[in-house]
Design a protein around this motif. Sequence first.
Motif, mmCIF file in Angstrom:
data_model
loop_
_atom_site.group_PDB
_atom_site.id
_atom_site.type_symbol
_atom_site.label_atom_id
_atom_site.label_comp_id
_atom_site.label_asym_id
_atom_site.label_seq_id
_atom_site.Cartn_x
_atom_site.Cartn_y
_atom_site.Cartn_z
ATOM 1 N N UNK A 31 11.076 9.826 -9.760
ATOM 2 C CA UNK A 31 9.487 9.784 -10.967
ATOM 3 C C UNK A 31 10.525 10.703 -11.521
ATOM 4 N N UNK A 32 11.022 11.098 -13.363
ATOM 5 C CA UNK A 32 10.759 11.725 -13.881
ATOM 6 C C UNK A 32 9.918 11.757 -15.239
ATOM 7 N N UNK A 33 11.268 12.424 -15.680
ATOM 8 C CA UNK A 33 9.984 13.114 -16.992
ATOM 9 C C UNK A 33 10.219 12.061 -18.178
ATOM 10 N N UNK A 34 9.914 11.340 -18.767
ATOM 11 C CA UNK A 34 9.493 10.884 -20.368
ATOM 12 C C UNK A 34 9.308 12.171 -21.304
ATOM 13 N N UNK A 35 10.308 12.187 -21.647
ATOM 14 C CA UNK A 35 10.493 12.940 -23.220
ATOM 15 C C UNK A 35 10.182 12.581 -24.821
ATOM 16 N N UNK A 36 9.605 11.268 -24.960
ATOM 17 C CA UNK A 36 9.521 11.046 -25.751
ATOM 18 C C UNK A 36 8.255 11.564 -26.633
ATOM 19 N N UNK A 37 6.932 11.731 -25.795
ATOM 20 C CA UNK A 37 5.834 12.394 -26.226
ATOM 21 C C UNK A 37 5.911 13.618 -26.728
ATOM 22 N N UNK A 38 6.447 14.465 -25.945
ATOM 23 C CA UNK A 38 6.292 15.887 -26.469
ATOM 24 C C UNK A 38 7.693 16.432 -27.740
ATOM 25 N N UNK A 39 8.328 15.554 -27.988
ATOM 26 C CA UNK A 39 9.202 15.214 -29.137
ATOM 27 C C UNK A 39 8.466 14.682 -30.679
ATOM 28 N N UNK A 40 7.356 13.147 -30.488
ATOM 29 C CA UNK A 40 6.559 13.306 -31.722
ATOM 30 C C UNK A 40 6.261 11.576 -31.635
ATOM 31 N N UNK A 41 5.597 11.099 -32.219
ATOM 32 C CA UNK A 41 5.334 9.473 -32.369
ATOM 33 C C UNK A 41 4.039 9.949 -30.792
ATOM 34 N N UNK A 42 3.094 10.575 -30.224
ATOM 35 C CA UNK A 42 2.298 10.008 -29.872
ATOM 36 C C UNK A 42 0.867 11.140 -29.930
ATOM 37 N N UNK A 43 0.750 11.591 -31.833
ATOM 38 C CA UNK A 43 0.446 11.738 -31.951
ATOM 39 C C UNK A 43 0.809 13.463 -31.400
ATOM 40 N N UNK A 44 0.027 14.930 -31.800
ATOM 41 C CA UNK A 44 0.105 16.302 -32.476
ATOM 42 C C UNK A 44 -0.010 16.617 -30.993
ATOM 43 N N UNK A 60 7.227 20.264 -9.831
ATOM 44 C CA UNK A 60 6.602 18.900 -8.634
ATOM 45 C C UNK A 60 7.715 18.248 -8.084
ATOM 46 N N UNK A 61 9.060 18.826 -8.506
ATOM 47 C CA UNK A 61 10.456 18.702 -8.294
ATOM 48 C C UNK A 61 11.146 17.528 -8.748
ATOM 49 N N UNK A 62 10.220 16.795 -9.925
ATOM 50 C CA UNK A 62 11.223 15.958 -11.318
ATOM 51 C C UNK A 62 11.853 16.920 -11.042
ATOM 52 N N UNK A 63 13.866 15.829 -11.100
ATOM 53 C CA UNK A 63 14.837 16.987 -11.422
ATOM 54 C C UNK A 63 15.748 15.333 -12.879
ATOM 55 N N UNK A 64 14.977 14.539 -12.715
ATOM 56 C CA UNK A 64 15.250 13.624 -14.300
ATOM 57 C C UNK A 64 14.575 13.902 -15.445
ATOM 58 N N UNK A 65 15.409 13.709 -16.151
ATOM 59 C CA UNK A 65 14.595 14.322 -17.977
ATOM 60 C C UNK A 65 15.235 13.675 -19.025
ATOM 61 N N UNK A 66 14.038 12.816 -19.611
ATOM 62 C CA UNK A 66 14.822 11.122 -20.647
ATOM 63 C C UNK A 66 14.258 12.510 -21.767
ATOM 64 N N UNK A 67 15.311 11.735 -22.722
ATOM 65 C CA UNK A 67 14.585 12.443 -24.408
ATOM 66 C C UNK A 67 16.030 11.214 -25.454
ATOM 67 N N UNK A 68 15.880 11.958 -26.469
ATOM 68 C CA UNK A 68 16.938 11.089 -27.795
ATOM 69 C C UNK A 68 16.562 12.664 -29.014
ATOM 70 N N UNK A 69 17.777 11.805 -29.621
ATOM 71 C CA UNK A 69 18.093 12.497 -30.918
ATOM 72 C C UNK A 69 16.549 12.663 -32.136
ATOM 73 N N UNK A 70 16.041 11.676 -31.432
ATOM 74 C CA UNK A 70 15.401 10.854 -32.573
ATOM 75 C C UNK A 70 13.713 11.598 -32.311
ATOM 76 N N UNK A 71 13.432 11.773 -31.532
ATOM 77 C CA UNK A 71 12.628 12.474 -30.674
ATOM 78 C C UNK A 71 11.972 13.775 -31.724
#
Length: 341
Positions: A31-44, A60-71
């Motif tokens: 289980x990793x961390x999807x970082x779209x929501x902390x960037x934008x397009x999911x409300x404030x 919690x032990x997550x060692x994988x983070x996924x993000x993007x330049x446009x978030x």
Amino acid sequence: MAWRLGGPRLLEEKTLQKRPFGKTGWQVSEIGFGAWAIGGSWGDVSDRDAESALNAALDQGMTFIDTADVYGDGRSERLIARVLKSRGRDGLVVATKAGRKVNPHVSAGYTPAVLERYIDDSLRNLEVDALDVVQLHCPPTEVYYRPEIFEALDKMVVKGKLKSYGVSVENVEQALKALEYPITSVQIIFNMFRLRPIERFFARALEQQVAIIARVPLASGLLTGKLSTQSTFAADDHRQFNRHGEAFDVGETFSGVPYDVGLQAVEELRAISGNVPLAQLALRWILMFDAVTVAIPGAKNAEQAAGNAKAASLPALTDKQMAAVRDTYERLIRPHVHQRW
């Protein structure tokens, strides 16, 4: 046992089970961390909540983070850099994406020079000398038929700007085509409402030792079981502004499933979840597939991040539960999504 200072109290760091990330030699939490929501397009989402969510995920032990330049136009990357600067990067893999800044978003806009410029921006945002993983960010299908784009990524690996690269795709056809290149990973929508990747793609990826990143694992919140016909979304939430594909592929929002149909399916799935929160059951279902390397649910606060991590410790779904998911998909969901994505 490791401990770190987390605000006013000490937080025990936990360890999630890990899976190999393709041929890199890295092991990442399932289980990793999807970082779209902390960037934008999911409300404030405030910086404080965003950082708390990421810290909770790492605790919690997550060692994988996924993000993007446009978030959030780099906001997500910068927040990640800030958190990791305070706690260290050892044992972590951060994957970002590039390409969605191309405007208009057409194949001709993808050039080696343009991609390198975007990658340089991400290097600055993430405050690193080399990016762990760069993924082409859902490029037009034509890009998959341009070997020079993948050769450009190879050259950036040689330059030391990238450690590896992969793709984020909209559909199975793109995923299969991408396997013709020396990629490390494929990110694809896979959840209880998107079963098509199981048919051919999973076996091919396993055979070639290509990591699979399961994105949109909770179907934009539908599979949390917390949405209803009365739910409302902020104007800057893609679940409001992209309901019909107005801004980007409609499959990114609720996995392309009509909202009312999704709610009907959720009620059926809720019946098999028992006392387990549906979101956790939905994530555990994804982990039943050995081809999946990591699922990347998003989180807008610490509570959501901690809840996502709990899914990995659930017992395996029973044959009866797996069959029930398939039955709901075949009757309600398949007609809307199967051949499209």
